[in-house]
Design a protein around this motif. Structure first.
Motif, PDB file in Angstrom:
ATOM      1  N   ILE A 135       3.795   5.903  -5.303  1.00  0.00           N
ATOM      2  CA  ILE A 135       3.692   6.045  -6.764  1.00  0.00           C
ATOM      3  C   ILE A 135       2.599   7.050  -7.121  1.00  0.00           C
ATOM      4  CG2 ILE A 135       3.033   4.820  -8.871  1.00  0.00           C
ATOM      5  CD1 ILE A 135       4.400   2.350  -7.702  1.00  0.00           C
ATOM      6  N   ASN A 136       1.433   6.885  -6.504  1.00  0.00           N
ATOM      7  CA  ASN A 136       0.343   7.832  -6.770  1.00  0.00           C
ATOM      8  C   ASN A 136       0.768   9.267  -6.474  1.00  0.00           C
ATOM      9  OD1 ASN A 136      -1.120   5.593  -7.313  1.00  0.00           O
ATOM     10  ND2 ASN A 136      -2.481   5.732  -5.544  1.00  0.00           N
ATOM     11  N   GLY A 137       1.457   9.419  -5.341  1.00  0.00           N
ATOM     12  CA  GLY A 137       1.865  10.757  -4.924  1.00  0.00           C
ATOM     13  C   GLY A 137       2.822  11.393  -5.913  1.00  0.00           C
ATOM     14  N   ILE A 138       3.767  10.606  -6.384  1.00  0.00           N
ATOM     15  CA  ILE A 138       4.746  11.148  -7.333  1.00  0.00           C
ATOM     16  C   ILE A 138       4.049  11.524  -8.644  1.00  0.00           C
ATOM     17  CG2 ILE A 138       6.759  10.549  -8.743  1.00  0.00           C
ATOM     18  CD1 ILE A 138       7.806   8.928  -6.426  1.00  0.00           C
ATOM     19  N   ILE A 161       0.847  -1.201   0.000  1.00  0.00           N
ATOM     20  CA  ILE A 161       0.000   0.000   0.000  1.00  0.00           C
ATOM     21  C   ILE A 161       0.876   1.242   0.000  1.00  0.00           C
ATOM     22  CG2 ILE A 161      -1.692   1.303   1.315  1.00  0.00           C
ATOM     23  CD1 ILE A 161      -2.878  -1.283   2.262  1.00  0.00           C
ATOM     24  N   LEU A 162       1.919   1.209   0.852  1.00  0.00           N
ATOM     25  CA  LEU A 162       2.796   2.378   0.933  1.00  0.00           C
ATOM     26  C   LEU A 162       3.439   2.660  -0.425  1.00  0.00           C
ATOM     27  CD1 LEU A 162       3.868   4.485   2.850  1.00  0.00           C
ATOM     28  CD2 LEU A 162       5.861   3.042   3.229  1.00  0.00           C
ATOM     29  N   VAL A 163       3.961   1.591  -1.047  1.00  0.00           N
ATOM     30  CA  VAL A 163       4.588   1.780  -2.363  1.00  0.00           C
ATOM     31  C   VAL A 163       3.562   2.352  -3.351  1.00  0.00           C
ATOM     32  CG1 VAL A 163       5.686   0.616  -4.309  1.00  0.00           C
ATOM     33  CG2 VAL A 163       6.269  -0.044  -1.975  1.00  0.00           C
ATOM     34  N   GLN A 164       2.365   1.785  -3.304  1.00  0.00           N
ATOM     35  CA  GLN A 164       1.303   2.275  -4.187  1.00  0.00           C
ATOM     36  C   GLN A 164       1.019   3.756  -3.936  1.00  0.00           C
ATOM     37  OE1 GLN A 164      -0.622   0.203  -6.507  1.00  0.00           O
ATOM     38  NE2 GLN A 164      -1.057   2.264  -7.207  1.00  0.00           N
ATOM     39  N   LEU A 165       0.966   4.142  -2.644  1.00  0.00           N
ATOM     40  CA  LEU A 165       0.682   5.544  -2.302  1.00  0.00           C
ATOM     41  C   LEU A 165       1.808   6.457  -2.771  1.00  0.00           C
ATOM     42  CD1 LEU A 165      -0.807   5.214   1.297  1.00  0.00           C
ATOM     43  CD2 LEU A 165      -2.023   5.761  -0.824  1.00  0.00           C
ATOM     44  N   ILE A 188      -0.447  10.246   0.661  1.00  0.00           N
ATOM     45  CA  ILE A 188      -0.296   9.398   1.840  1.00  0.00           C
ATOM     46  C   ILE A 188      -1.246   9.819   2.958  1.00  0.00           C
ATOM     47  CG2 ILE A 188       1.299   8.674   3.665  1.00  0.00           C
ATOM     48  CD1 ILE A 188       3.538   8.862   1.522  1.00  0.00           C
ATOM     49  N   VAL A 189      -1.222  11.143   3.288  1.00  0.00           N
ATOM     50  CA  VAL A 189      -2.110  11.617   4.352  1.00  0.00           C
ATOM     51  C   VAL A 189      -3.573  11.418   3.940  1.00  0.00           C
ATOM     52  CG1 VAL A 189      -2.826  13.618   5.695  1.00  0.00           C
ATOM     53  CG2 VAL A 189      -0.415  13.270   5.185  1.00  0.00           C
ATOM     54  N   GLY A 190      -3.855  11.676   2.663  1.00  0.00           N
ATOM     55  CA  GLY A 190      -5.230  11.548   2.182  1.00  0.00           C
ATOM     56  C   GLY A 190      -5.748  10.120   2.293  1.00  0.00           C
ATOM     57  N   PHE A 191      -4.867   9.145   2.231  1.00  0.00           N
ATOM     58  CA  PHE A 191      -5.293   7.748   2.332  1.00  0.00           C
ATOM     59  C   PHE A 191      -5.809   7.438   3.734  1.00  0.00           C
ATOM     60  CE2 PHE A 191      -4.362   3.283   3.306  1.00  0.00           C
ATOM     61  CZ  PHE A 191      -5.119   2.677   2.320  1.00  0.00           C
ATOM     62  N   PHE A 192      -5.087   7.970   4.738  1.00  0.00           N
ATOM     63  CA  PHE A 192      -5.468   7.664   6.111  1.00  0.00           C
ATOM     64  C   PHE A 192      -6.533   8.626   6.638  1.00  0.00           C
ATOM     65  CE2 PHE A 192      -1.186   5.951   5.615  1.00  0.00           C
ATOM     66  CZ  PHE A 192      -1.438   4.635   5.956  1.00  0.00           C
ATOM     67  N   HIS A 193      -6.387   9.911   6.291  1.00  0.00           N
ATOM     68  CA  HIS A 193      -7.347  10.920   6.751  1.00  0.00           C
ATOM     69  C   HIS A 193      -7.754  11.771   5.559  1.00  0.00           C
ATOM     70  CE1 HIS A 193      -6.495  10.067  10.968  1.00  0.00           C
ATOM     71  NE2 HIS A 193      -5.215  10.046  10.624  1.00  0.00           N
ATOM     72  N   PRO A 194      -8.753  11.325   4.813  1.00  0.00           N
ATOM     73  CA  PRO A 194      -9.106  12.030   3.574  1.00  0.00           C
ATOM     74  C   PRO A 194      -9.257  13.536   3.772  1.00  0.00           C
ATOM     75  CG  PRO A 194     -10.417  10.047   3.828  1.00  0.00           C
ATOM     76  CD  PRO A 194      -9.607  10.157   5.065  1.00  0.00           C
ATOM     77  N   ALA A 195      -9.813  13.937   4.900  1.00  0.00           N
ATOM     78  CA  ALA A 195     -10.074  15.365   5.101  1.00  0.00           C
ATOM     79  C   ALA A 195      -8.776  16.162   5.198  1.00  0.00           C
ATOM     80  CB  ALA A 195     -10.918  15.561   6.351  1.00  0.00           C
ATOM     81  N   TRP A 196      -7.739  15.546   5.790  1.00  0.00           N
ATOM     82  CA  TRP A 196      -6.495  16.298   5.990  1.00  0.00           C
ATOM     83  C   TRP A 196      -5.610  16.287   4.742  1.00  0.00           C
ATOM     84  CZ3 TRP A 196      -5.545  19.567   9.874  1.00  0.00           C
ATOM     85  CH2 TRP A 196      -6.327  19.427  11.031  1.00  0.00           C
ATOM     86  N   GLY A 197      -5.931  15.463   3.778  1.00  0.00           N
ATOM     87  CA  GLY A 197      -5.101  15.367   2.581  1.00  0.00           C
ATOM     88  C   GLY A 197      -4.886  16.704   1.908  1.00  0.00           C
TER      89      GLY A 197
END
Lengths: 313, 245, 290
Positions: free
Chosen positions: C11-14, C5-9, C259-268
């Motif tokens: 990649i998405n982030g980059i 998941i972290l790797v996926q996040l 990454i932040v958005g995955f765990f806390h969508p509002a704070w993303g």
């Protein structure tokens, strides 16, 4: 008595008597004035930091929004109006003091940029602290029509912000602020404790938007993040100050009245593109009137006759 | 006697460029001391370090016994060290009066009773021959008047030491003579003068002591006649500096 | 936490940060050269996105081809924008000039937003180009190939800009003006012209980013100012004047949002502004600023 005193006092008397006139659309008229007062307070207090000290604080609206929210939360917690108002202002001034040090390490465009970012940061924090602020659903207080007291309090805040700006402009602090605007390094070299002066200026400029923010919540009974942190409400008072004539005591007032009336007219007479026309007005001011309306020849002459123009910040 | 201003082994470098290296000097109280040297010798950097605009990378500046390097410029000014700038820097948008008032209100060690402020500003303006239009904005002043305003502003802080950065340069011969006289009068009032100057006539005519900097290093110091006799110093380090403003 | 998941996040982030970086570099170039905070920057992105959308809708041309056609057009738009609205302010005192530029670019932003809303009937009407590319699956990782293509093109553009600044006479002149305006002028560089060119290039980059946005995400009339603010955050993070820093800033904010958005969508969405203020507190000159 001088002409200007007569004029000022009659204007004040007229504004004091206005709510007593019986009219069908009384509340509507009062609300128009309340929002005009709001704009004057925001524009005038903004210019304490810009016109007098030369820092472009694009995040000025944060003080207003923080005042509005603090008041709403405290009022809902059962505090009486004056107490909630006083505490809200204290929160805002404390906030201004706290952000002053990190933000004032930046100058010029960098400062403008950072304070601009602060608006969005505060908005998001407000949205995310749902348990406290109601999040994006907004914050309600017990609904009531408080037009009358709100009108008088807002008028009082207008008078207070103008008087205080005037006092500051003739004070030791005002002179230090002016020196910082002209050349901060030289000001320091000649003993001006710049960090302290800047913090004081920011805190003074935060008092009135904090106050009028609290009154705003009391008046409209409902606030949400988009309403109080929106980019339009954030930037309009700044446009007003610059349009009227930043650095002149009377400038922001003129700009606020002019732009507010123009906006009202556009809203009532145009179905589309009000925003574009407002934008056009703002562009034209930026392009052709660096000194603002108050420094235009005709207007300056009139003001000079009344005796207000020489009042610089 | 303890020198009023002294430097011990002061160094300052910018990204590897050595502006000052291991500079020592002493300024005797009541003297007129000059710092000379060709362009880029580190003279203005030295002033900036003394006034607190730049912190030295090594060494100390002392005001009497007190170490002042590291203090903020506003504190140093309040201790009694006032400066002028090579390229004059008046507060352009403020009136002549307010230019002086800023220095008077904030730059003095002992604040003046407010009843005496106006009289003091007037006397400072009079000294600098700027009484004609105190309400004029500084941006309307001529270059000569701006130089005088620099002096007035420094004087208003009631300083014990004045750092004058090329105050004579760029003036006509007559104006230069007048400015030299002004400096002598200031010195006569008990103000110690530290001078950066290119105009050799002014340096030789005024100074009791001369410090020669070259590439950030002190290469000579002494009485004017000794420095003047040191023909090598003059030719090597000052020969090309005459036309610089 | 699951590494996949972290790797996926990451990649998405980059992938997300790449487009931020592109537009932010454009804005940074403009700021560096002219000293103007261009609050209308995001509007050019929005307008270009709309143009790509409309052309694609009408002629069914390939959207990437449309980006290649539309972006250079916006060079002219940016050039003209500078000439008409920014150049007249040049002679003013620095503080007045900054304030006037805020007014002018803000007004222009309001006009652009209102016109876009007028023609698309709604400020929040989202437009996007329908383009489907299969998702690559490598092990447990999902790579949206559309975003990969966009990211690749973004990197290509950033590289092109880098080469332009490093190896062409014009590019070196742009850098000279960024570093020392007065000095550049004394050395015979026509700073007035460089200003307009910087606006042209910066706007072109925003327009390219806008085209990419409409391909892999969407555009709406009201995205301009908020995006401008986000780019300003990126710039402050990276340090004004450092293109590598700005590119890095874009990627960091993309990563943070992902990454932040995955765990806390509002704070993303808060990450950019938190980082902005955080960086200012710790290092006012930005990550790589000097």
């Amino acid at each position: 008595m001088k002409t200007r005193h007569v004029l000022l006092l009659s204007l004040l008397a007229a504004l004091l008597l206005l709510p007593l006139v019986e009219a069908e659309a009384r509340i509507y008229i009062l609300q128009i004035f309340i929002f005009l007062f709001l704009n004057i307070v925001l524009a005038q207090s903004y210019d304490i930091v810009d016109g007098a000290m030369g820092y472009l604080n694009l995040g000025h609206i944060c003080f207003f929004a923080l005042g509005a929210y603090s008041f709403g939360i405290l009022y809902n917690a059962g505090l009486a109006f004056p107490l909630a108002l006083g505490l809200a202002v204290a929160v805002v001034v404390g906030f201004a003091g706290a952000i002053s040090y990190p933000f004032f390490r930046l100058r010029g465009a960098y400062f403008a940029l950072a304070t601009f970012g602060l608006v969005k940061l505060m908005e998001h924090i407000t949205i995310n602290l749902g348990w406290l602020t109601g999040g994006s659903n907004g914050l309600k207080i017990d609904p009531a029509d408080r037009s009358m007291p709100v009108y008088y309090i807002s008028l009082a805040v207008v008078v207070a912000v103008i008087l205080l700006s005037w006092r500051v402009s003739r004070s030791r602090l005002g002179l230090a602020m002016n020196a910082i605007r002209e050349d901060e390094e030289v000001a320091r070299d000649f003993g001006v404790p710049a960090s302290r002066v800047k913090a004081q200026a920011l805190m003074i400029s935060a008092v009135f938007p904090g106050m009028i923010g609290a009154v705003y919540t009391w008046n409209v009974n409902f606030i949400d993040p988009n309403q109080v942190y929106g980019l339009k409400i954030a930037l309009t008072p700044i446009a007003m100050a610059l349009l009227g004539g930043s650095g002149l005591l009377v400038g922001p007032v003129i700009g606020a009245v002019f732009l507010y009336l123009a906006e009202e007219l556009l809203w009532t007479h145009l179905a589309h593109l009000q925003g574009a026309i407002m934008g056009l007005v703002i562009v034209l001011v930026g392009l052709f009137m660096p000194g603002g309306l108050a420094r235009l020849k005709g207007v300056a002459g009139l003001l000079g006759w009344v005796g207000w123009l020489e009042e610089e910040r | 006697m303890v020198p009023i201003l002294s430097a011990q082994n002061v160094s300052k470098h910018f990204r590897g460029l050595e502006a000052l290296s291991g500079v020592d000097f002493q300024v005797a109280e009541g003297s007129i001391t000059s710092v000379i040297g060709p362009n880029g010798a580190g003279k203005t950097t030295l002033f900036n370090v003394i006034a607190g605009n730049q912190a030295p990378n090594g060494g100390q500046i002392r005001f009497r016994e007190r170490v002042i390097s590291g203090l903020a410029p506003n504190s140093i000014c309040r201790l009694g060290i006032a400066r002028t700038y090579q390229n004059v820097r008046p507060f352009l948008g403020l009136s002549v009066w307010n230019n002086v008032k800023v220095a008077l209100l904030f730059g003095r060690r002992e604040p003046l009773p407010s009843a005496r402020e106006d009289a003091e500003i007037e006397s400072v303006l009079e000294f600098a021959q700027l009484t004609a239009h105190p309400a004029r904005k500084a941006e309307t002043l001529t270059p000569l008047e701006r130089k005088r305003l620099e002096i007035a502003r420094a004087l208003a802080t009631d300083p014990e030491v004045m750092l004058l950065d090329e105050i004579v340069a760029g003036l006509s011969p007559a104006e230069a003579l007048q400015m030299m006289e002004t400096i002598r009068v200031l010195n006569g009032r008990g103000i110690t003068i530290l001078l950066i100057e290119h105009v050799m006539k002014a340096v030789m005519g005024l100074s009791s002591h001369i410090i020669v900097l070259h590439h950030g290093v002190k290469i000579a110091e002494g009485a004017p006649k000794d420095i003047a006799r040191d023909q090598e110093v003059i030719r090597a380090y000052l020969g090309d500096a005459g036309e610089e403003g | 936490m699951d590494t996949t998941i972290l790797v996926q996040l990451v990649i998405n982030g980059i992938l997300l940060g790449g487009v931020y970086a592109l537009a932010a570099i454009g804005l940074s170039l403009i700021f560096g050269v002219s000293g103007v905070l261009n609050l209308a920057h995001g509007e050019f992105l929005m307008l270009s996105g709309f143009l790509v959308f409309v052309l694609h809708d009408t002629f069914q041309w390939d959207p990437f081809l449309l980006v290649a056609l539309v972006a250079p057009l916006f060079f002219l738009v940016g050039y003209a924008f500078e000439k008409a609205l920014i150049r007249p302010l040049a002679a003013r005192k620095e503080h007045v000039r900054l304030a006037s530029a805020v007014l002018v670019t803000l007004g222009a932003a309001l006009i652009a937003e209102d016109f876009a809303a007028f023609f698309s009937q709604d400020v929040q009407f989202e437009k996007s180009v329908d383009l489907f590319l299969p998702t690559l699956v490598i092990g447990e990782l999902y790579l949206p190939s559309l975003k990969l293509v966009v990211f690749f093109l973004v990197m290509l553009l950033i590289l092109a800009l880098f080469l332009f600044l490093k190896f062409t006479f014009l590019g070196l002149a742009v850098q000279a003006v960024t570093q020392n305006r007065q000095g550049a002028m004394l050395n015979g560089i026509n700073t007035t012209r460089i200003n307009a060119i910087a606006f042209g290039i910066g706007t072109m980059l925003a327009a390219a980013a806008g085209g990419f946005e409409v391909i892999h995400s969407y555009v709406a009339p009201n995205i301009g100012l908020p995006l401008t603010m986000k780019y300003l955050c990126v710039i402050v993070m990276g340090g004004l004047g450092s293109f590598v820093g700005v590119a890095l800033g874009g990627i960091i904010i993309g990563l943070g949002e992902s990454i932040v958005g995955f765990f806390h969508p509002a704070w993303g969405q808060t990450v950019a502004y938190l980082l902005l203020v955080g960086v200012l507190l710790i290092r006012p000159k930005g990550l790589l600023g000097t």
